[in-house]
Design a protein around this motif. Sequence first.
Motif, PDB file in Angstrom:
ATOM      1  N   PRO A   1       0.929  -1.099   0.081  1.00 44.60           N
ATOM      2  CA  PRO A   1       0.100   0.017   0.011  1.00 44.60           C
ATOM      3  C   PRO A   1       0.890   1.275  -0.096  1.00 44.60           C
ATOM      4  O   PRO A   1       0.396   2.099  -0.530  1.00 44.60           O
ATOM      5  N   GLU A   2       1.960   1.214   0.485  1.00 43.48           N
ATOM      6  CA  GLU A   2       3.057   2.248   0.705  1.00 43.48           C
ATOM      7  C   GLU A   2       3.359   2.925  -0.649  1.00 43.48           C
ATOM      8  O   GLU A   2       3.792   4.007  -0.680  1.00 43.48           O
ATOM      9  N   LEU A   3       3.267   2.165  -1.741  1.00 42.32           N
ATOM     10  CA  LEU A   3       3.610   2.320  -2.940  1.00 42.32           C
ATOM     11  C   LEU A   3       2.448   3.156  -3.915  1.00 42.32           C
ATOM     12  O   LEU A   3       2.667   3.322  -5.053  1.00 42.32           O
ATOM     13  N   ALA A   4       1.414   3.371  -3.133  1.00 45.93           N
ATOM     14  CA  ALA A   4      -0.020   3.637  -3.762  1.00 45.93           C
ATOM     15  C   ALA A   4       0.562   5.179  -4.540  1.00 45.93           C
ATOM     16  O   ALA A   4      -0.040   5.576  -5.489  1.00 45.93           O
ATOM     17  N   GLY A   5       1.409   5.942  -3.789  1.00 43.03           N
ATOM     18  CA  GLY A   5       1.665   7.207  -4.197  1.00 43.03           C
ATOM     19  C   GLY A   5       2.867   7.326  -5.096  1.00 43.03           C
ATOM     20  O   GLY A   5       3.246   8.386  -5.820  1.00 43.03           O
TER      21      GLY A   5
ATOM     22  N   ALA B   1       2.386   8.148  -0.410  1.00 42.69           N
ATOM     23  CA  ALA B   1       1.280   7.006  -0.716  1.00 42.69           C
ATOM     24  C   ALA B   1      -0.126   7.829  -1.010  1.00 42.69           C
ATOM     25  O   ALA B   1      -0.997   7.255  -0.447  1.00 42.69           O
ATOM     26  N   ALA B   2       0.048   8.823  -1.776  1.00 43.10           N
ATOM     27  CA  ALA B   2      -1.416   9.543  -2.070  1.00 43.10           C
ATOM     28  C   ALA B   2      -2.068   9.967  -0.676  1.00 43.10           C
ATOM     29  O   ALA B   2      -3.119   9.986  -0.589  1.00 43.10           O
TER      30      ALA B   2
END
Lengths: 503, 328
Positions: free
Chosen positions: A196-200, B79-80
């Motif tokens: 999830p940390e790579l979502a951005g 992470a947005a």
Amino acid sequence: MLEALTDALLLALDPSVLMFVALGILLGITLGAIPGLSGDMAIALLLPTVFYLEPASALGLLVGIYKGGMFGGSISGITFGVPGTPGAAATTIDGYQAKLKGKPNRALHTALYSSVAGDSSSDLILIFIALPLAAVALKFGPVEFFALYAFSLLLISALTRGQLAKGVAACALGILLSMIGRDPIGGSLRMTFGIPELAGGLSLIPVLVGIFAVSELIVQVSKAWAAKSRAIVEDAKEKSKMFSDYDAAADKLPFRDFLKLWKATAIGTGTGTLIGALPGAGSSLAAFISYGLAQRFSRNGEEFGKGSMEGVASAEAGNSATSGSTLIPLFAFGIPGSATAALFGAAFILMGMTPGPNMVRDHSDVIYALFIILIYANLVNLLMGKVLLPYYSKMSMVQPRILLPIVFCLAIFGTYAAGNSLIDVWVLLGAGLLGVVLRLYGFPLAPLILGFIVGPGAERALRQSLLIGGEWSYLFSSPIAIGFYTTALGLILVFTLLLRNKA
Amino acid sequence: MLMQRKRLVAGLAAAAFGVAVGPIMASDTNGDSPLGDSPIRLLIPFGPGGGSDMTARVLTATAPEFCGPRIDVVSMSGAAGLEAVNHVMNAESDGHTLLVTDYGPIVTSGYVDDVEWSHDDWDPVMLFTEWLPTVYTRADHEIDSIEDWVEQLEAEPNSVTFAHAAPLGIVHLPLILFEMETGLENRHIPTSGGGETRSMVMGGHVDLGMTLPASIASEVEEGTLKALGTFADERADVLPDVPTFKEAGYDVSLPAWLMIFAKEDVPQETKEFLQDCFMEALATPTAESMSERTNAGIDPRGMEASADLYHNTVEMVGSILREIGEID
């Protein structure tokens, strides 16, 4: 008008304002020189002081940090091969090579002079022809931006002569890395592998510092280990001889030598000013395009990448020439064209001024004062640079085994501080390993960084164009775009023919 | 670390020049504060310099006097934005780590992203303001009003290009809601943010865009941009002549609030103390003049009103996302 100007002069030349400019430049150069930290970050941190300072002092501080940071990034680029800011990535290509040849001082001075030259010209353009240039900038929509990005990717991939394939591959890898995270159009996640940390997506700073700095560190450390084998001991001896033999007196840059670099500096200044005025394009792109063009138009193009002063001058002038013009869309239309412009916009808002065409009319005293500060801050930057550079070039000649661990700690610290994010530190280390692999197989690193920087913009521009136009032919619907494609093709043709003739 | 350096830098400036930057690092310890001496951190899931950052900073300047400890604003956009949200969720439940956000990173993300918390794990402490998403275009565009827009789409579906920041964000969901309500279709063009939307609208590359009122108010007044309508129950203060979609006969209202959140398991009396001291701080003349200067439009509301609004938004966003098939 005249009255406004006198008021502005009084405001801008107030001793306290002068001191804030000087303090800002000192902070900017220092933070810019630390890999991972940039002027932008310092501006963001100091934004709240706007509430407590006089407008002219606050603007002086922010302008100083910005200008100092722009130049400061090149210091660590040249001395350690680690660009201190994304904008200095192109400066690093030749700057670091020059240092390895025992000319850090020449390279640093070239960077300082070209930075100040590019910056000053760009400020003058902001002051005198902001409006016409801004009107051109608005003509850039998705179609034109995609053409610009395609042009720059082509230009940079082909930088290293005889290594076109590797350049294109590194560039493509950069674009691929930039696609990790949320799809800019559909919003779905791509290539995050359930993390999830790579979502951005990956942040620029850890990728940049990792690819350049951490990989260099790993390579140096393994060299030291491998030095048990005899042949490498000799090599290491030779290297350390270079460091102990450093002759500061021979490594000077007389100003008339810098004047010989006028063509590269002018190309950088022109390109940087234009690219800086385009909302969203950014200083790293400007530096890379300037570097690419300067190489194409240089008589000693083959020296590029081997420590060419023209390479340093064009990249650094291109990088710094965005600094005045990046404010053009903000002043003309209230559009923040870059992260820095957005921060300046926020500062204006905090001062009770709304960025846009009316700002100059309604607050002429503060804005004219800002213009004057923009100009004289360049002189302060030059003076302060002159005073500090001898120390920086001596520092660059400290033995790598002492220097590199320090740089490594600074890189981790800077990367973490930039986003308050531990993930970024892991990305930094991962990018370092990737950098080692690329170095081992002789891939150029700069195209990867450019691909990573330009990738998201290029993808967005392409997909926006297709959404608006509905079909591929829409990409060729604008004269500006066709101009970029023809120039790219023309450059390739001309230089292929020239090279063939030379051979 | 960021904050320590901020204090260091601010301290440096103050020490060297004797400038009154005091309020940034004010730490007048209030003996009665149940929060003790360690600072309150307001986490922001966006980059620095934006509307949420500037609004939250009004509290760093004014609230220490009422709350006790120092107040720091920490921007964590990784992470947005989820990194900030998760950081607050994983912090101690002592009221020292709070989240300042619009509904995107907390309501929308709670539905579409793989997160370990649910909407019920959050409680609003208070509301700063409500931003009202507004549709606008350039002054010389042929579409002059909501009616023109609807007419053109009825005559030729999908003929209008509409630029908006990140998909499913606070300036995109209202458009989806409007299309659901009317059955009309636009061509959606996502951009990287308000700045890009604006240059595409002004450069004539797209027809319409959506933004928040403060960013276009002065251009609308000057006549260089025109605003068609606002997705809210009432008109925006800074755009008094721009109708709401409700007035035009479309029941579409989706304001983007900015609230401070605490974890649900922070003791109730701590939340109430925070609410009270923040509200007191925002009522001071300093806070009001800062809000005025920054166009922040701060209009605070307490935890009960905020909670109602929060739960409404959770429901509304959920139904939109279900309707367009983003969630089951």
